[in-house]
Design an enzyme around this catalytic site. Sequence first.
Site, mmCIF file in Angstrom:
data_model
loop_
_atom_site.group_PDB
_atom_site.id
_atom_site.type_symbol
_atom_site.label_atom_id
_atom_site.label_comp_id
_atom_site.label_asym_id
_atom_site.label_seq_id
_atom_site.Cartn_x
_atom_site.Cartn_y
_atom_site.Cartn_z
ATOM 1 N N ARG A 1 0.830 -1.210 0.000
ATOM 2 C CA ARG A 1 0.000 0.000 0.000
ATOM 3 C C ARG A 1 0.866 1.262 0.000
ATOM 4 O O ARG A 1 0.534 2.249 -0.664
ATOM 5 C CB ARG A 1 -0.935 -0.017 1.219
ATOM 6 C CG ARG A 1 -1.972 1.083 1.201
ATOM 7 C CD ARG A 1 -3.013 0.931 2.290
ATOM 8 N NE ARG A 1 -2.442 1.070 3.621
ATOM 9 C CZ ARG A 1 -3.109 0.883 4.751
ATOM 10 N NH1 ARG A 1 -4.379 0.528 4.710
ATOM 11 N NH2 ARG A 1 -2.530 1.022 5.922
ATOM 12 N N ARG B 1 9.310 18.925 -8.687
ATOM 13 C CA ARG B 1 10.523 18.788 -9.513
ATOM 14 C C ARG B 1 11.686 19.584 -8.919
ATOM 15 O O ARG B 1 12.838 19.336 -9.208
ATOM 16 C CB ARG B 1 10.271 19.280 -10.941
ATOM 17 C CG ARG B 1 9.352 18.376 -11.734
ATOM 18 C CD ARG B 1 9.004 19.015 -13.054
ATOM 19 N NE ARG B 1 8.491 20.380 -12.842
ATOM 20 C CZ ARG B 1 8.134 21.217 -13.803
ATOM 21 N NH1 ARG B 1 8.223 20.848 -15.067
ATOM 22 N NH2 ARG B 1 7.681 22.426 -13.538
ATOM 23 N N LYS C 1 -2.544 7.032 1.303
ATOM 24 C CA LYS C 1 -2.234 7.307 2.716
ATOM 25 C C LYS C 1 -1.135 8.366 2.723
ATOM 26 O O LYS C 1 0.053 8.069 2.842
ATOM 27 C CB LYS C 1 -1.807 6.009 3.413
ATOM 28 C CG LYS C 1 -1.973 6.068 4.922
ATOM 29 C CD LYS C 1 -1.991 4.699 5.534
ATOM 30 C CE LYS C 1 -1.814 4.724 7.028
ATOM 31 N NZ LYS C 1 -2.861 5.400 7.783
ATOM 32 N N GLU D 1 -16.002 6.207 6.423
ATOM 33 C CA GLU D 1 -15.130 5.536 7.402
ATOM 34 C C GLU D 1 -15.015 6.443 8.617
ATOM 35 O O GLU D 1 -15.707 7.450 8.711
ATOM 36 C CB GLU D 1 -13.754 5.243 6.798
ATOM 37 C CG GLU D 1 -12.975 6.476 6.382
ATOM 38 C CD GLU D 1 -11.550 6.189 5.894
ATOM 39 O OE1 GLU D 1 -11.023 5.090 6.163
ATOM 40 O OE2 GLU D 1 -10.971 7.069 5.250
HETATM 41 N N1 PMP Z 1 -8.917 4.683 7.640
HETATM 42 C C1 PMP Z 1 -7.999 5.632 7.891
HETATM 43 C C2 PMP Z 1 -8.316 7.023 7.500
HETATM 44 C C3 PMP Z 1 -6.779 5.305 8.491
HETATM 45 O O1 PMP Z 1 -5.875 6.243 8.718
HETATM 46 C C4 PMP Z 1 -6.538 3.961 8.856
HETATM 47 C C5 PMP Z 1 -5.220 3.576 9.474
HETATM 48 N N2 PMP Z 1 -5.093 4.068 10.778
HETATM 49 C C6 PMP Z 1 -7.538 3.005 8.609
HETATM 50 C C7 PMP Z 1 -8.700 3.405 7.982
HETATM 51 C C8 PMP Z 1 -7.333 1.572 8.966
HETATM 52 O O2 PMP Z 1 -6.381 0.992 8.115
HETATM 53 P P1 PMP Z 1 -5.431 -0.198 8.562
HETATM 54 O O3 PMP Z 1 -6.301 -1.313 8.981
HETATM 55 O O4 PMP Z 1 -4.622 -0.513 7.360
HETATM 56 O O5 PMP Z 1 -4.608 0.322 9.688
#
Ligand code: PMP
Length: 289
Positions: A50, A103, A150, A183
């Site tokens: 990732r 750049r 991320k 989320e």
């Molecule tokens: N959503 C967000 C915005 C996150 O930052 C994270 C990680 N802390 C997750 C979901 C969960 O992802 P993971 O299970 O890969 O830690």
Amino acid sequence: MKIYVNGKLCDKADAKVSVFDHGLLYGDGVFEGIRAYNRLVFKLDEHIGRLYESAHSIMLQIPLSKDEMSKATIQTLKANKLTDAYIRLIVTRGVGDLGLDPRKCFGKPSVIIITDKVKLYPEDLYKKGMEIITVSTTRTSHSALNPQIKSLNYLNNILAKIEAVHLGYEEALMLNDSGYVAECTGDNVFMVSNNELFTPPVCMGALKGVTRGAVLQAARSAKILTHEHVFTRHELYNAQECFLTGTAAEIIPIVKVDGRIIGSGKPGKMTSELMKKFHELTKKDGVKY
Ligand code: PMP
């Protein structure tokens, strides 16, 4: 504490980057949060995969191969003699001028690896369940800043977290621009409905969580029907169970959303079953060091 900075293990006080690093100036970079349990790094390949996908998406060339990144992670863990750890991988655009243009970042991107003890939600929340609240800050749309990247720019999530903390909650539910459940600020969200498991598809505005993936897989092998499906708060309020997943949080039961009691108001049966399966997985599944 030893910290990996561009190939060297430094003491904490010496672990520094330039004030001209675009990671600092613009949040231009990517990161990962990983965990190790009893000298086993959980889902290391998935996290590194990732990280490289996030980097590829922002046209950031990581100066290490995936294999070298794994080795550097293990080297840092060993140097710190940590049995259980939270690992943070960071790759910034590197040193540039005060303009936005990547750049103009001469030299290589900076690679930083920090390993530390794990910080969790308080233990009793895992037994009693947690309450969350929806905040007004919506998750960025994938056409603006794709939540699947991320990136070091976490202000969208931080603004939502500020709202949650201001209202007295540990975690906030975030919706997307269309009002669908996306989320939480640092965790993915799941619900149980008709004894089946649901989580929003990542295109609704979620990170493709590694824990989310592990939970979906564990549920499928337990013959639970799983769906990556769009849902609204109405469905969530009327769900049998709800829980969040994340590397730091693992699986945490949610018993109230916006004041609405979820199911029995106690951590649900499927949630408890998946928590057990997840803990078993962390004991055996991982890269040894
Ligand atoms: N959503 C967000 C915005 C996150 O930052 C994270 C990680 N802390 C997750 C979901 C969960 O992802 P993971 O299970 O890969 O830690």
